[in-house]
Design an enzyme around this catalytic site. Structure first.
Site, PDB file in Angstrom:
ATOM      1  N   CYS A 140      -0.703   3.992   0.637  1.00  0.00           N
ATOM      2  CA  CYS A 140      -1.367   4.063  -0.664  1.00  0.00           C
ATOM      3  C   CYS A 140      -2.784   3.494  -0.572  1.00  0.00           C
ATOM      4  O   CYS A 140      -2.971   2.275  -0.601  1.00  0.00           O
ATOM      5  CB  CYS A 140      -0.558   3.307  -1.722  1.00  0.00           C
ATOM      6  N   CYS A 143      -3.925   1.509  -3.598  1.00  0.00           N
ATOM      7  CA  CYS A 143      -3.364   0.149  -3.682  1.00  0.00           C
ATOM      8  C   CYS A 143      -4.018  -0.781  -2.663  1.00  0.00           C
ATOM      9  O   CYS A 143      -4.312  -1.935  -2.964  1.00  0.00           O
ATOM     10  CB  CYS A 143      -1.863   0.142  -3.383  1.00  0.00           C
ATOM     11  N   ASP A 144      -4.213  -0.314  -1.447  1.00  0.00           N
ATOM     12  CA  ASP A 144      -4.545  -1.212  -0.339  1.00  0.00           C
ATOM     13  C   ASP A 144      -5.946  -1.032   0.238  1.00  0.00           C
ATOM     14  O   ASP A 144      -6.369  -1.835   1.072  1.00  0.00           O
ATOM     15  CB  ASP A 144      -3.506  -1.028   0.790  1.00  0.00           C
TER      16      ASP A 144
END
Ligand code: NDP
Length: 316
Positions: A140, A143-144
């Site tokens: 992701c 997200c990261d």
């Protein structure tokens, strides 16, 4: 209805942000929800480390802690959270019938499906090891990606997700290598155009990931050109995998309308499926956004839709 079956007003299947948020709302509406967690209580977020994009946590929170908080909030209003996996369903029956772990039969007036989706991985041993150690392997980018600001990263995949995530990463990272296994991309022409016209994305065509280097964190990725056999080591600190997701909807096939990938069809702007009283929320019905906060929002919609359905049918 079999004699042993327990009857519930609202059955929630799955324990990610969508399921727990549905549970919070359903419990507060006095639907006395029962939630079965599935095999990974807390869902995909329990496999991530820091979550910095869930509103309400200005300092960030770990995925497992966030899921514990959501669970505690659902239980505070009386949700029964149980460990178990829904293995069979007869959603056309009245009431609806669900079997948990093949043996426990539950009947329900409403069912909220929040079974999520699972990211696909390449299956390389070092990919698994570094992923489990939070060592720089992620599925992701949204997200990261933030953790790799100013660094060089690689992303594997050539669909819309990979193209979208490569573009996202290109804004944060110094350089993005996109590893594409064929000599063309599956992504839409518009997305391909965007990727090809981004100066700091380098596309490696006909390329397969051979290995991921690094003892505790990603230090490099070895890529092999399948046409020439040439090996190349990319000096990257992050490795993103965007080769697709699989929605966890197999047990509902043939009953609920789905797209060709298995994502459950919902009536636009709602969580309603083709079966009255059955609602789908979170990643099992969303291949576009796939964020914890969008899943949570749709979980709320599922509970409100269930409440209205029960009121309209005179059950609750
Ligand atoms: P897709 O299944 O569309 O694409 C997966 C990609 O990964 C393909 O390019 C595939 O290669 C590659 N791949 C699969 N397995 C491997 C492997 N083992 N090694 C290397 N590469 C591999 O998944 P997406 O997640 O990209 O998209 C899913 C759906 O969601 C699609 O319908 C997409 O259009 C949609 N979507 C829409 C968005 C939007 O509208 N904004 C955003 C994101 C997704 P190959 O092409 O060779 O098979």
């Amino acid at each position: 209805m079999s004699e042993q079956a327990e009857h519930v007003t609202c059955l929630i299947i799955g324990s990610g942000p969508a399921g727990y948020t549905a549970a919070i709302y359903a419990a507060r509406a006095d639907l006395k929800p029962v939630l079965y967690t599935g095999m990974v209580p807390g869902g995909q977020l329990t496999e991530t480390t820091e979550v910095d994009n869930f509103p309400g946590y200005p300092k960030g929170i770990t995925g497992p802690e966030l899921m514990e908080d959501l669970k505690a909030q659902a239980e505070r209003f009386g949700t029964q959270v149980r460990f178990g996996m829904a293995t069979k369903a007869d959603l056309n029956a009245t009431p609806k019938r669900i079997w948990v772990d093949d043996t426990i039969e539950i009947t329900a007036d409403t069912v909220i499906i929040s079974t999520g989706a699972s990211a696909k991985w390449l299956g390389l041993p070092n990919e698994t090891r570094l992923r489990m150690n939070a060592g720089g392997v992620s599925a992701c980018a949204v997200c990261d990606g933030f953790f790799y600001r100013g660094q060089d990263v690689a992303i594997v995949g050539a669909g819309d997700t990979a193209a979208e995530e490569a573009t996202y990463l290109s804004k944060l990272c110094k350089k993005v290598y996109m590893i594409v296994r064929r000599s063309e991309m599956r992504a839409s022409k518009a997305m391909q155009h965007r990727v090809k016209n981004t100066a700091n994305i380098e596309i490696l065509w006909d390329s397969e990931t051979e290995d991921i280097l690094g003892a505790n964190a990603v230090e490099g990725v070895v890529v092999k050109n399948s046409k020439t056999g040439e090996l190349r080591t990319l000096n990257v600190t992050g490795f993103f995998v965007a080769i697709g997701h699989k929605p966890n909807t197999d047990i509902f096939k043939g009953q609920l309308n789905m797209d060709e990938l298995g994502y459950i069809d919902v009536v636009g702007g709602s969580s309603k499926t083709n079966i009255p009283g059955v609602f789908a929320v979170g990643d099992c019905a969303d291949k576009t956004y796939r964020q914890a906060v969008t899943a949570a929002g749709s979980g709320c919609m599922g509970a409100l839709d269930a409440e209205r359905y029960l009121a309209a049918s005179g059950v609750h």
